[in-house]
Design a protein around this motif. Structure first.
Motif, mmCIF file in Angstrom:
data_model
loop_
_atom_site.group_PDB
_atom_site.id
_atom_site.type_symbol
_atom_site.label_atom_id
_atom_site.label_comp_id
_atom_site.label_asym_id
_atom_site.label_seq_id
_atom_site.Cartn_x
_atom_site.Cartn_y
_atom_site.Cartn_z
ATOM 1 N N PRO A 131 8.494 5.461 -14.984
ATOM 2 C CA PRO A 131 7.560 4.343 -14.807
ATOM 3 C C PRO A 131 8.258 3.038 -14.372
ATOM 4 N N HIS A 132 7.544 2.273 -13.555
ATOM 5 C CA HIS A 132 8.133 1.063 -12.967
ATOM 6 C C HIS A 132 8.136 -0.097 -13.966
ATOM 7 N N LEU A 133 9.191 -0.181 -14.749
ATOM 8 C CA LEU A 133 9.282 -1.258 -15.730
ATOM 9 C C LEU A 133 10.045 -2.450 -15.171
ATOM 10 N N VAL B 137 3.364 10.113 -13.785
ATOM 11 C CA VAL B 137 4.549 9.741 -14.575
ATOM 12 C C VAL B 137 4.379 8.383 -15.271
ATOM 13 N N HIS B 138 3.686 7.434 -14.641
ATOM 14 C CA HIS B 138 3.605 6.079 -15.204
ATOM 15 C C HIS B 138 3.106 6.046 -16.644
ATOM 16 N N PHE B 139 2.223 6.987 -17.000
ATOM 17 C CA PHE B 139 1.699 7.015 -18.374
ATOM 18 C C PHE B 139 2.815 7.167 -19.403
ATOM 19 N N HIS C 123 0.837 -1.201 0.000
ATOM 20 C CA HIS C 123 0.000 0.000 0.000
ATOM 21 C C HIS C 123 0.868 1.245 0.000
ATOM 22 N N GLU C 124 0.448 2.230 -0.804
ATOM 23 C CA GLU C 124 1.116 3.533 -0.841
ATOM 24 C C GLU C 124 0.108 4.510 -0.248
ATOM 25 N N THR C 125 0.457 5.066 0.903
ATOM 26 C CA THR C 125 -0.525 5.855 1.654
ATOM 27 C C THR C 125 -0.290 7.344 1.485
ATOM 28 N N LEU D 168 11.181 -3.151 -2.422
ATOM 29 C CA LEU D 168 10.332 -1.977 -2.209
ATOM 30 C C LEU D 168 10.116 -1.220 -3.510
ATOM 31 N N ASP D 169 9.077 -0.405 -3.506
ATOM 32 C CA ASP D 169 8.758 0.492 -4.615
ATOM 33 C C ASP D 169 9.727 1.679 -4.602
ATOM 34 N N LEU D 170 9.944 2.276 -5.763
ATOM 35 C CA LEU D 170 10.768 3.494 -5.849
ATOM 36 C C LEU D 170 10.163 4.629 -5.016
ATOM 37 N N HIS D 171 8.866 4.547 -4.748
ATOM 38 C CA HIS D 171 8.191 5.568 -3.931
ATOM 39 C C HIS D 171 8.133 5.205 -2.458
ATOM 40 N N ALA D 172 9.024 4.345 -2.010
ATOM 41 C CA ALA D 172 9.051 3.986 -0.598
ATOM 42 C C ALA D 172 9.599 5.139 0.240
ATOM 43 N N LEU E 48 7.017 -5.659 -0.625
ATOM 44 C CA LEU E 48 6.328 -4.560 0.062
ATOM 45 C C LEU E 48 6.462 -3.276 -0.748
ATOM 46 N N HIS E 49 5.602 -2.318 -0.474
ATOM 47 C CA HIS E 49 5.735 -1.024 -1.151
ATOM 48 C C HIS E 49 6.732 -0.139 -0.420
ATOM 49 N N GLY E 50 6.516 0.004 0.901
ATOM 50 C CA GLY E 50 7.425 0.834 1.685
ATOM 51 C C GLY E 50 6.883 2.221 1.974
HETATM 52 ZN ZN LIG Z 1 5.634 3.634 -7.246
#
Ligand SMILES: [Zn+2]
Length: 506
Positions: A170-172, A456-458, A14-16, A146-150, A112-114
């Motif tokens: 974007p998370h490729l 950004v992901h788009f 989860h990204e809160t 973890l996600d880059l947005h952790a 996990l997202h982080g």
């Molecule tokens: Zn992310």
């Protein structure tokens, strides 16, 4: 006979966005959206097979190496405000109980997202990892991706053996990040000991400035991925840009490094931190107003669409995806050949399906989430297409994943002065894949203006077809102008944006 190696695997994502209006209850983790729903036990292997998700990369590598896996559970929810205490406790309990039951466990891997904040913990992942560590003891390898947005915390580092983090936004490289976690697990099982270190970056930067195909993040991630390339012993670094709309003490970007030698680890951390601080003036945090962006797009003479990113209403960062600022501005500016995706409004989708193809109806579109100051868009609409929301993503990020977005509709704003259409959906989903437009019969390459509710992901799927890409500040619950936020819990001294003012003591 040597006993087989057994690794417990699971995920809880989860990204809160603590500034967003809606929390994440358990039901949000159970359902399928653009990612699978909550999956337990051996079903994980089939569900994850071939997907660009960290645990999928870990599983594939482990199975190739004939490692025995104990699949616990994996779940995720669309980003939103706080995870409810009940949801966190129910899922964390299941993970911990399942790990506790495994006999002869050799390691734990968690996807996990982080950036999880719960109603009762600022650092959801840190708390989960503290509990897992208490079960397995201090010596067992516990490795996470973890996600880059952790928003990486000291607690996460203290309770894990090693951490890997996405290196693309974007998370490729999500599955690839899981594969790196597997490689570290393999090394840890052979007895390799890693020493880790952490540095926090002294300024926040919004998601719109975190794209890894643009500077300065491109060079920073290049440097991160080069660490250890010329050494014989294991040495690597990771960098998380952080998730700024989270009002927590440890919010922000973090550098991690791991190796066999503390001095070496520290010097890598210091070098990378110096590089990032040098780059501080180069983060582009400027956003256009809706009118500026639309008028610039209308002047385009290249025979390709101009893509407008409605960055602050990105459901992938916890926003509601039902704000109408850009839609209203498209109509007011008399935009031609413009299509907006993806407006979240299940009630209007239902009305459109009742009204039927080719027919017109009057309604108030959007603003159902009750976000302060956001007005619905009142108009007549013609129903141009109806769909069931079941299709396959085609962009590199979610390639071949199945979307189950529920009923959808393509609506034309009935107004002689403009040519504006809106894709309306029943589920909140970041508009990051061209397949969303094509599912409703819109060929994106043939439009003049495409508006996407994404930060950004788009870019992975849309930049290649775009004449240009403009990032816009329209109303939304994913604020990208960080100095406008009223943070209460950040650590004192952190700068609220690159070269920006410092957070004051409360
Ligand atoms: Zn992310």
């Amino acid at each position: 006979m040597t006993k087989p190696i057994r690794i417990a695997i699971g995920g809880f994502q989860h990204e809160t966005n603590t500034f967003a209006p809606h929390k994440a209850p358990l039901s949000e983790f159970l359902k399928v959206d653009s990612w699978p729903g909550l999956t337990e036990g051996v079903a994980l292997f089939d569900v994850m097979s071939g997907l660009n998700i960290p645990i999928a990369g870990f599983i594939e590598a482990a199975q190739q190496n004939k490692i025995k896996l104990h699949p616990v559970l994996w779940c995720s929810a669309e980003p939103s405000s706080y995870v409810t205490e009940q949801a966190f406790e129910a899922i964390a309990d299941k993970i911990c109980e399942s790990i506790q039951t495994v006999k002869n466990l050799d390691g734990v891997y968690l996807d996990l997202h982080g950036a999880m904040v719960t109603e009762h913990f600022e650092d959801g992942e840190g708390e989960l990892l503290r509990r897992v560590r208490a079960i397995v003891g201090p010596d067992m390898p516990v490795i996470i991706s973890l996600d880059l947005h952790a928003n990486v915390t000291e607690e996460m580092v203290a309770n894990t053996t090693a951490i890997t983090i996405f290196r693309t936004y974007p998370h490729l490289d999500m599955a690839e990040t899981g594969l790196r976690a597997y490689q570290l697990m393999e090394a840890a099982l052979k007895g390799e000991k890693l020493i880790g270190g952490i540095r926090k970056v002294p300024f926040l930067f919004p998601l719109t400035a975190q794209c890894t195909s643009l500077e300065p993040c491109q060079s920073i991630y290049q440097a991160v991925s080069q660490v250890g390339k010329n050494t014989t012993s294991r040495l690597y670094a990771e960098f998380a840009c952080g998730f700024p709309p989270a009002d927590i003490f440890e919010c922000g970007a973090t550098i991690l490094a791991y190796g066999s030698n503390q001095l070496e680890v520290d010097s890598i951390l210091d070098e990378l931190l110096a590089q990032i601080i040098d780059a501080e003036p180069h983060f582009d945090i400027n956003l256009l107003t809706p009118d500026q962006a639309i008028q610039q797009a209308m002047r385009n003479t290249v025979n390709k669409p101009v893509v407008l990113a409605d960055a602050q209403d990105n459901s992938g960062a916890g926003a509601t995806s039902d704000t109408t600022g850009l839609l209203e501005a498209l109509v007011r500016n008399k935009a031609q050949s413009a299509v907006l995706g993806l407006m979240h409004d299940p009630q209007v989708v239902e009305l459109a399906h009742q009204t039927g193809l080719g027919n017109e109806f009057k309604t108030s579109l959007g603003a159902k989430s009750g976000l302060e100051g956001v007005m619905p868009f009142n108009s007549s609409f013609r129903v141009e297409a109806l769909a069931d929301g079941n299709f396959t993503f085609t962009g590199d990020m979610y390639k071949d994943s199945a979307a189950e977005l529920g009923p959808m509709a393509l609506l034309r704003v009935v107004d002689d002065g403009c040519d504006v259409r809106v894709i309306v959906g029943s589920e909140r989903m970041q508009c990051l894949d061209l397949a969303i437009f094509r599912h409703l019969g819109v060929e994106p390459t043939q439009q003049k203006i495409l508006v996407v509710k994404s930060s950004v992901h788009f870019r992975a799927d849309f930049d290649p077809i775009a004449a240009e890409t403009l990032v816009v500040a329209a109303p939304g619950a994913h604020p990208c102008e960080l100095t406008k936020l009223s943070y209460k819990n950040l650590r004192p001294g952190i700068r609220l944006e690159p070269m920006g003012p410092e957070q004051k003591n409360q």
